[in-house]
Design an enzyme around this catalytic site. Structure first.
Site, PDB file in Angstrom:
ATOM      1  N   LYS A 194      -5.199   0.475 -17.756  1.00 49.39           N
ATOM      2  CA  LYS A 194      -4.182   1.611 -17.743  1.00 49.39           C
ATOM      3  C   LYS A 194      -4.193   2.668 -18.891  1.00 49.39           C
ATOM      4  CE  LYS A 194      -0.581  -1.475 -15.605  1.00 49.39           C
ATOM      5  NZ  LYS A 194      -1.307  -2.656 -15.786  1.00 49.39           N
ATOM      6  N   ARG A 204      -6.281   0.960  -3.996  1.00 50.88           N
ATOM      7  CA  ARG A 204      -6.519   0.046  -2.783  1.00 50.88           C
ATOM      8  C   ARG A 204      -5.140   0.558  -1.847  1.00 50.88           C
ATOM      9  NH1 ARG A 204      -1.976  -2.714  -3.995  1.00 50.88           N
ATOM     10  NH2 ARG A 204      -1.410  -3.495  -6.403  1.00 50.88           N
ATOM     11  N   GLU A 259       4.893   1.644 -24.358  1.00 49.02           N
ATOM     12  CA  GLU A 259       5.428   2.896 -23.834  1.00 49.02           C
ATOM     13  C   GLU A 259       6.842   2.941 -23.963  1.00 49.02           C
ATOM     14  OE1 GLU A 259       2.354   3.882 -20.294  1.00 49.02           O
ATOM     15  OE2 GLU A 259       4.389   3.286 -19.693  1.00 49.02           O
TER      16      GLU A 259
END
Length: 661
Positions: A116, A297, A200
């Site tokens: 990430k 995916r 975050e």
């Protein structure tokens, strides 16, 4: 096009891929673990190959075994499904090294989006807005705590690898940061083999909106519009919809363009999803959405996109992997109506969505909706894999129409033998804010107990359970009216009292035979008359006093499930029922609420503990469970150790009696 493909997955996604492949004339090869030897996907495939024991690491994550199966079967390509190895670049390279085609993106694209922190840095360069936070490589706890303070609480700690809410912790205050960080690292390491995290800013009222993208090997990338996935528990999606409520044309174009830039930046090919978080504290605004991550995916919720576009995304995957160009350009794509998908899980919402295991004694799903499932009645839900048992998908001309169809379909779901979230999903559909399209990721948490606790079983349910227990709901084959009088005797009204176990309590129910298919039921100082009009052993039509209703009653030895009015109610004949669940009983003992692996044992015999202290951390069905002391006391017995695999109900801790403590 491929002649034969191997599906490196299980359950509903394997069944889903098989259906499309069969329609396209492509043969399929299933793989299975020992726990899945008799699974539906094994039965549906043209052939199936065993790849190992039940444990995921030894079967569905065993790259060597899957490659060997593909070679032995003569497959041309491998479809990874979702989960397991679907986003593992090492698996992609192993497939290609074996001379096979991987039905998905390149290993380099997966690596670019797999972490990430690196993905967010890449997206910033591509002009895609990202969530404020720390996405760097430095991982010492003190530094991350300082970064959290600089960002401002509350913050979100997230594992830098993987997805699905694993390794994610919300932290409200500095004092809780260290423990949350350690827990997130541990879960990230267990789930993805990577304990590194990012930090975050946590948004007070966020919406989770994602965009379906598709690329081919010829430089073309399109988006197939957005899905709203804001209804979540434990950071896992519950109900998804497409399109997103309140989405303007301008914001859809802006978000879609950002998603296409994200995919193009890594030369993406195949199906993918770019996930955004939108701050809706002041409504849905074009300048308040941020890139979270990209799933390289197919997604669990892809059927809602298929419903509003009329496309088969698995077919697109196969065509792109076979070297074809995208079947449609952006200008040819349009939204038609609205769609919802509800995830039906074997879990107990009233116990913080604790996953459930057991045999599906009842599993009847409606024909009015699209159902994607990988199980059947009689199958066993094991502790080894994800507890999702089906997806219920509806489509309508408007949001209101699609939601009404979803509610009706969920009311018709009959799940027995294991706890399920079916009733919870029905109540969620009826929630005023959700019905109005006022959604965000905190809605379920704010909704209160009305969503989580199943309604009390009505007297009619006790009556039907009692009649079933006594055998009075079995169809009568006798043409003689005297033979249809159940429990008849010559002198006086025959009466029987039996004991039913329901919701942890024992209930005495008296049944008196009045005549042909007529009975009097007495329970909880309430008396009612019931007449059985028709029964085939499961579907029942009865009159209760002055009203008539239809119900479904299923008996499996001592267990009885009664379904009507959109709810299911579980009973057991008390003389045959097992012990009540001790996991929530408190007292002196702490037992495993489900099968799992012991990860942490926090105290030893002789240690003094306070009520609520974390004593054992277990890992089960893709989640981490922290079990706490039921009261203040002194630890007497600890019969388990780190690394033990324990069964449901196994003793984990025992406290000394209170007078001794």
């Amino acid at each position: 096009m491929f002649r034969k493909i191997l599906i490196a997955n299980r359950g509903e996604i394997a069944c889903r891929v098989i259906r499309t492949a069969r329609r396209m004339g492509v043969a399929t090869v299933a793989v299975y673990s020992d726990a899945d030897r008799a699974a539906l996907h094994v039965e549906m495939a043209d052939e199936a190959i065993r790849i190992g024991p039940a444990e995921v690491a030894k079967s569905y994550l065993n790259i060597a075994a899957i490659i060997a199966a593909a070679r032995a079967s003569g497959a041309d390509a491998v479809h990874p499904g979702y989960g397991f190895l679907s986003e593992n670049p090492d698996f992609v390279e192993a497939v290609e090294a074996a001379g096979l085609v991987f039905i998905g993106p390149s290993a380099s694209a997966i690596r670019a989006m797999g972490l990430k922190d690196a993905a967010k840095a890449l997206m910033e360069k591509a002009g895609v807005p990202v969530v404020p936070g720390y996405h760097g490589d430095r991982q010492d706890a003190a530094f991350l705590a300082d970064e959290a303070a600089a960002i401002g609480y509350p913050v979100l700690i997230k594992a830098r690898a993987g997805g699905g809410g694993k390794g994610m912790r919300r932290v409200e205050q500095p004092a809780d940061f260290a423990a949350a960080l350690e827990s997130a690292r541990r879960e990230g390491e267990s789930a993805f083999g990577d304990g590194r995290v990012l930090v975050e800013k946590y948004m007070a009222k966020p919406r989770h909106i994602e965009v379906q993208v598709f690329g081919d090997g010829h430089g073309n990338v399109v988006h197939l519009f957005e899905r709203d996935c804001s209804l979540q528990r434990r950071h896992q999606k519950v109900i998804e919809e497409a399109p997103a409520p309140g989405m303007t044309v301008e914001m859809r174009d802006s978000m879609g363009a950002a998603a296409v830039r994200a995919a193009a930046a890594i030369g993406y090919s195949g199906a993918g999803t770019v996930e955004f978080i939108a701050d809706v504290s002041e409504g849905l605004r074009q300048d308040r959405f941020y890139f979270m991550e990209m799933n390289t995916r197919l997604q669990v919720e892809h059927p809602v996109t298929e419903a509003i576009t009329g496309l088969d995304l698995v077919e697109w995957q196969l065509r792109v992997a076979a070297g074809e160009v995208l079947p449609k350009r952006q200008a040819e794509l349009a939204i038609d109506g609205w769609a919802f998908e509800a995830r039906l899980y074997a879990e107990n919402p009233a116990r913080d969505f604790l996953p459930a295991t057991g045999r599906l004694s009842v599993f009847d799903l409606p024909e009015s909706a699209r159902i994607d499932s990988g199980v059947r009645a009689g199958d066993v839900i094991t502790p080894f894999y994800d507890p999702m048992i089906a997806k219920v998908i509806t489509h309508g001309r408007s949001r209101a129409e699609a939601l009404a169809r979803l509610e009706t379909a969920l009311e018709q779901c009959r799940v027995g033998g294991v706890a399920s979230n079916a009733g919870f999903l029905v109540r969620l559909c009826r929630h005023r804010a959700f019905a109005a399209g006022d959604v965000d990721t905190g809605l379920i948490g704010r909704a209160g107990e009305t969503l989580f606790a199943d309604p009390e079983a009505p007297e009619e349910a006790f009556a039907l359970a009692a009649l079933s227990a006594l055998g009075f709901l079995k169809p009568s084959a006798s043409p003689d009216p005297w033979g249809r009088i159940r429990g008849f005797r010559l002198w006086g009204e025959p009466a029987q009292t039996l004991f039913l176990d329901h919701a942890g309590a024992e209930h005495a129910v008296k049944v008196t035979t009045l005549g042909e298919e007529r009975f009097r039921i007495e329970h909880n100082d309430i008396e009612m008359e019931i007449r059985v009009h028709s029964t085939d052993g499961r579907a029942v039509r009865v009159d209760f006093d002055d009203h008539s209703l239809a119900a479904t009653v299923h008996r499996d030895r001592a267990d009885i499930d009664v379904f009507f009015g959109g709810h299911g109610h579980a009973f057991a004949i008390a003389e045959e029922a097992g012990r009540h669940d001790e996991a929530a009983a408190g007292g002196d003992r702490l037992v495993a609420p489900m099968p799992g692996l012991v990860r942490i044992v926090a105290a030893q015999p002789g240690a003094r503990v306070a009520k609520g202290d974390a004593l054992v951390t277990m890992e089960a069905m893709k989640m981490e469970l922290v079990l706490a002391a039921p009261r203040d006391g002194v630890v007497a017995i600890v019969p388990v150790a780190v690394g033990d695999q324990v069964a449901e109900g196994a003793l984990l801790f025992s406290l000394e009696p209170e007078e001794a403590a």
